[in-house]
Motif scaffolding. Structure first.
Motif, mmCIF file in Angstrom:
data_model
loop_
_atom_site.group_PDB
_atom_site.id
_atom_site.type_symbol
_atom_site.label_atom_id
_atom_site.label_comp_id
_atom_site.label_asym_id
_atom_site.label_seq_id
_atom_site.Cartn_x
_atom_site.Cartn_y
_atom_site.Cartn_z
ATOM 1 N N HIS A 10 85.362 -23.765 37.114
ATOM 2 C CA HIS A 10 84.431 -23.044 37.982
ATOM 3 C C HIS A 10 84.100 -23.806 39.255
ATOM 4 N N CYS A 11 83.847 -25.109 39.134
ATOM 5 C CA CYS A 11 83.442 -25.889 40.319
ATOM 6 C C CYS A 11 84.628 -26.391 41.138
ATOM 7 N N GLY A 12 85.845 -26.292 40.590
ATOM 8 C CA GLY A 12 87.032 -26.702 41.320
ATOM 9 C C GLY A 12 87.451 -28.143 41.123
ATOM 10 N N LYS A 13 86.699 -28.909 40.322
ATOM 11 C CA LYS A 13 87.062 -30.308 40.079
ATOM 12 C C LYS A 13 88.372 -30.409 39.295
ATOM 13 N N VAL A 14 88.591 -29.510 38.346
ATOM 14 C CA VAL A 14 89.813 -29.500 37.549
ATOM 15 C C VAL A 14 90.754 -28.465 38.159
ATOM 16 N N ARG A 15 91.914 -28.937 38.592
ATOM 17 C CA ARG A 15 92.905 -28.052 39.220
ATOM 18 C C ARG A 15 94.249 -28.239 38.534
ATOM 19 N N PHE A 16 94.984 -27.132 38.451
ATOM 20 C CA PHE A 16 96.300 -27.183 37.828
ATOM 21 C C PHE A 16 97.149 -26.025 38.323
ATOM 22 N N GLU A 17 98.421 -26.103 38.003
ATOM 23 C CA GLU A 17 99.379 -25.069 38.335
ATOM 24 C C GLU A 17 100.213 -24.826 37.090
ATOM 25 N N VAL A 18 100.571 -23.574 36.847
ATOM 26 C CA VAL A 18 101.328 -23.244 35.637
ATOM 27 C C VAL A 18 102.386 -22.194 35.961
ATOM 28 N N ASP A 19 103.547 -22.345 35.331
ATOM 29 C CA ASP A 19 104.604 -21.341 35.409
ATOM 30 C C ASP A 19 104.564 -20.564 34.101
ATOM 31 N N ALA A 20 104.359 -19.259 34.192
ATOM 32 C CA ALA A 20 104.221 -18.469 32.967
ATOM 33 C C ALA A 20 104.663 -17.031 33.178
ATOM 34 N N ASP A 21 105.128 -16.449 32.106
ATOM 35 C CA ASP A 21 105.385 -15.017 32.028
ATOM 36 C C ASP A 21 104.221 -14.458 31.222
ATOM 37 N N ARG A 42 100.188 -19.740 25.816
ATOM 38 C CA ARG A 42 100.831 -21.035 25.585
ATOM 39 C C ARG A 42 102.010 -21.256 26.517
ATOM 40 N N VAL A 43 102.123 -22.509 26.976
ATOM 41 C CA VAL A 43 103.233 -22.910 27.839
ATOM 42 C C VAL A 43 103.725 -24.290 27.404
ATOM 43 N N ALA A 44 104.960 -24.583 27.747
ATOM 44 C CA ALA A 44 105.550 -25.892 27.468
ATOM 45 C C ALA A 44 105.023 -26.932 28.451
ATOM 46 N N ASP A 45 105.173 -28.198 28.075
ATOM 47 C CA ASP A 45 104.779 -29.291 28.974
ATOM 48 C C ASP A 45 105.397 -29.153 30.352
ATOM 49 N N SER A 46 106.644 -28.727 30.393
ATOM 50 C CA SER A 46 107.364 -28.627 31.663
ATOM 51 C C SER A 46 106.843 -27.504 32.557
ATOM 52 N N ASP A 47 106.006 -26.619 32.014
ATOM 53 C CA ASP A 47 105.504 -25.475 32.778
ATOM 54 C C ASP A 47 104.077 -25.638 33.292
ATOM 55 N N ILE A 48 103.491 -26.809 33.102
ATOM 56 C CA ILE A 48 102.131 -27.025 33.598
ATOM 57 C C ILE A 48 102.091 -28.331 34.390
ATOM 58 N N ARG A 49 101.383 -28.269 35.499
ATOM 59 C CA ARG A 49 101.180 -29.437 36.332
ATOM 60 C C ARG A 49 99.669 -29.613 36.523
ATOM 61 N N ILE A 50 99.127 -30.581 35.823
ATOM 62 C CA ILE A 50 97.685 -30.831 35.874
ATOM 63 C C ILE A 50 97.425 -31.826 37.003
ATOM 64 N N GLU A 51 96.709 -31.384 38.014
ATOM 65 C CA GLU A 51 96.478 -32.199 39.197
ATOM 66 C C GLU A 51 95.335 -33.186 39.017
ATOM 67 N N THR A 52 94.394 -32.855 38.156
ATOM 68 C CA THR A 52 93.257 -33.727 37.883
ATOM 69 C C THR A 52 93.635 -34.630 36.711
ATOM 70 N N GLU A 88 102.250 -29.629 20.642
ATOM 71 C CA GLU A 88 103.246 -30.027 21.635
ATOM 72 C C GLU A 88 103.246 -29.087 22.846
ATOM 73 N N THR A 89 102.435 -28.043 22.801
ATOM 74 C CA THR A 89 102.328 -27.081 23.898
ATOM 75 C C THR A 89 100.931 -27.165 24.521
ATOM 76 N N TRP A 90 100.754 -26.416 25.578
ATOM 77 C CA TRP A 90 99.442 -26.259 26.204
ATOM 78 C C TRP A 90 99.018 -24.804 26.066
ATOM 79 N N ALA A 91 97.778 -24.572 25.771
ATOM 80 C CA ALA A 91 97.202 -23.235 25.797
ATOM 81 C C ALA A 91 96.330 -23.164 27.047
ATOM 82 N N VAL A 92 96.742 -22.336 27.977
ATOM 83 C CA VAL A 92 96.030 -22.195 29.247
ATOM 84 C C VAL A 92 95.049 -21.042 29.130
#
Length: 116
Positions: A10-21, A42-52, A88-92
Protein backbone atom coordinates in the motif's frame (compact mmCIF):
# COMPACT_ATOMS: atom_id res chain seq x y z
CA UNK A 1 -0.07 -16.11 -22.09
CA UNK A 2 2.34 -14.56 -19.59
CA UNK A 3 2.36 -10.85 -19.05
CA UNK A 4 4.57 -8.67 -16.84
CA UNK A 5 2.84 -6.96 -13.92
CA UNK A 6 4.20 -4.40 -11.46
CA UNK A 7 3.17 -4.72 -7.85
CA UNK A 8 3.62 -3.10 -4.48
CA UNK A 9 2.33 -2.87 -0.95
CA UNK A 10 0.00 0.00 0.00
CA UNK A 11 2.70 2.53 0.93
CA UNK A 12 5.01 1.55 -1.95
CA UNK A 13 7.99 0.49 0.18
CA UNK A 14 7.75 -3.10 -1.12
CA UNK A 15 7.98 -3.25 -4.91
CA UNK A 16 8.18 -6.19 -7.26
CA UNK A 17 7.56 -7.35 -10.80
CA UNK A 18 6.06 -10.67 -11.85
CA UNK A 19 5.54 -12.55 -15.11
CA UNK A 20 2.27 -14.47 -14.94
CA UNK A 21 -0.60 -15.89 -16.91
CA UNK A 22 -3.43 -14.86 -14.60
CA UNK A 23 -5.79 -17.62 -15.70
CA UNK A 24 -7.01 -18.04 -12.08
CA UNK A 25 -6.47 -16.88 -8.51
CA UNK A 26 -6.46 -19.08 -5.44
CA UNK A 27 -9.09 -18.17 -2.85
CA UNK A 28 -7.88 -20.08 0.21
CA UNK A 29 -10.06 -20.58 3.28
CA UNK A 30 -7.28 -21.04 5.85
CA UNK A 31 -7.43 -18.65 8.79
CA UNK A 32 -4.58 -16.47 7.54
CA UNK A 33 -5.70 -16.08 3.92
CA UNK A 34 -9.32 -15.61 4.89
CA UNK A 35 -8.55 -12.89 7.42
CA UNK A 36 -6.24 -10.94 5.13
CA UNK A 37 -8.44 -11.35 2.03
CA UNK A 38 -5.60 -12.35 -0.30
CA UNK A 39 -6.18 -13.77 -3.76
CA UNK A 40 -2.99 -15.62 -4.68
CA UNK A 41 -1.41 -16.83 -7.89
CA UNK A 42 1.67 -19.06 -7.79
CA UNK A 43 4.76 -18.34 -9.86
CA UNK A 44 8.24 -19.83 -10.17
CA UNK A 45 11.33 -18.13 -8.78
CA UNK A 46 12.31 -17.15 -12.31
CA UNK A 47 9.02 -15.25 -12.77
CA UNK A 48 9.31 -12.81 -9.87
CA UNK A 49 11.72 -9.96 -9.35
CA UNK A 50 11.55 -8.56 -5.83
CA UNK A 51 13.06 -5.08 -5.84
CA UNK A 52 12.92 -4.55 -2.08
CA UNK A 53 15.46 -6.70 -0.19
CA UNK A 54 13.68 -9.42 1.79
CA UNK A 55 15.67 -8.34 4.85
CA UNK A 56 13.68 -5.08 4.81
CA UNK A 57 10.35 -6.94 5.04
CA UNK A 58 8.75 -8.46 8.11
CA UNK A 59 8.43 -12.26 8.13
CA UNK A 60 5.59 -14.18 9.75
CA UNK A 61 5.65 -17.95 10.23
CA UNK A 62 3.24 -20.15 12.14
CA UNK A 63 2.03 -23.75 12.59
CA UNK A 64 4.59 -25.93 10.71
CA UNK A 65 6.91 -22.94 10.13
CA UNK A 66 7.20 -23.96 6.45
CA UNK A 67 5.32 -21.10 4.84
CA UNK A 68 7.00 -17.72 4.82
CA UNK A 69 4.64 -14.77 4.82
CA UNK A 70 6.42 -11.54 3.90
CA UNK A 71 4.78 -8.20 4.60
CA UNK A 72 5.62 -4.53 4.68
CA UNK A 73 6.68 -3.38 8.16
CA UNK A 74 5.27 0.09 7.42
CA UNK A 75 1.76 -0.51 6.03
CA UNK A 76 1.28 -4.20 6.92
CA UNK A 77 0.32 -5.42 3.43
CA UNK A 78 1.50 -8.88 2.36
CA UNK A 79 2.28 -8.82 -1.38
CA UNK A 80 3.77 -12.32 -1.64
CA UNK A 81 4.61 -15.46 0.31
CA UNK A 82 6.29 -18.85 0.11
CA UNK A 83 3.38 -21.29 0.50
CA UNK A 84 3.52 -24.30 2.79
CA UNK A 85 2.40 -26.79 0.16
CA UNK A 86 4.88 -25.55 -2.48
CA UNK A 87 7.68 -23.63 -0.72
CA UNK A 88 9.80 -23.64 -3.88
CA UNK A 89 7.30 -21.24 -5.51
CA UNK A 90 5.98 -17.79 -4.71
CA UNK A 91 2.32 -17.01 -4.12
CA UNK A 92 1.70 -13.45 -5.27
CA UNK A 93 -1.23 -11.54 -3.81
CA UNK A 94 -2.94 -10.47 -7.05
CA UNK A 95 -4.67 -7.65 -5.17
CA UNK A 96 -1.21 -5.99 -5.01
CA UNK A 97 -0.71 -5.97 -8.80
CA UNK A 98 -1.35 -2.82 -10.82
CA UNK A 99 -3.95 -2.87 -13.59
CA UNK A 100 -5.64 -6.18 -12.80
CA UNK A 101 -9.40 -6.63 -13.16
CA UNK A 102 -10.09 -9.15 -10.37
CA UNK A 103 -13.66 -9.70 -11.57
CA UNK A 104 -12.33 -11.04 -14.89
CA UNK A 105 -10.17 -13.75 -13.30
CA UNK A 106 -11.70 -17.11 -12.30
CA UNK A 107 -11.35 -18.03 -8.61
CA UNK A 108 -10.35 -21.49 -7.45
CA UNK A 109 -11.48 -22.28 -3.95
CA UNK A 110 -8.63 -23.85 -1.96
CA UNK A 111 -9.41 -25.86 1.20
CA UNK A 112 -6.44 -24.62 3.23
CA UNK A 113 -8.45 -25.03 6.42
CA UNK A 114 -8.27 -28.81 5.88
CA UNK A 115 -4.46 -28.92 6.10
CA UNK A 116 -3.21 -30.32 9.39
Amino acid sequence: MKRTYRGSCHCGKVRFEVDADLDHVRDCDCTLCRKRGALNHRVADSDIRIETPLEELALYQWHTMTAKDYFCPTCGIQPFRRPRTAPETWAVNVRCLDGVDLDAIPRRKMPGSELS
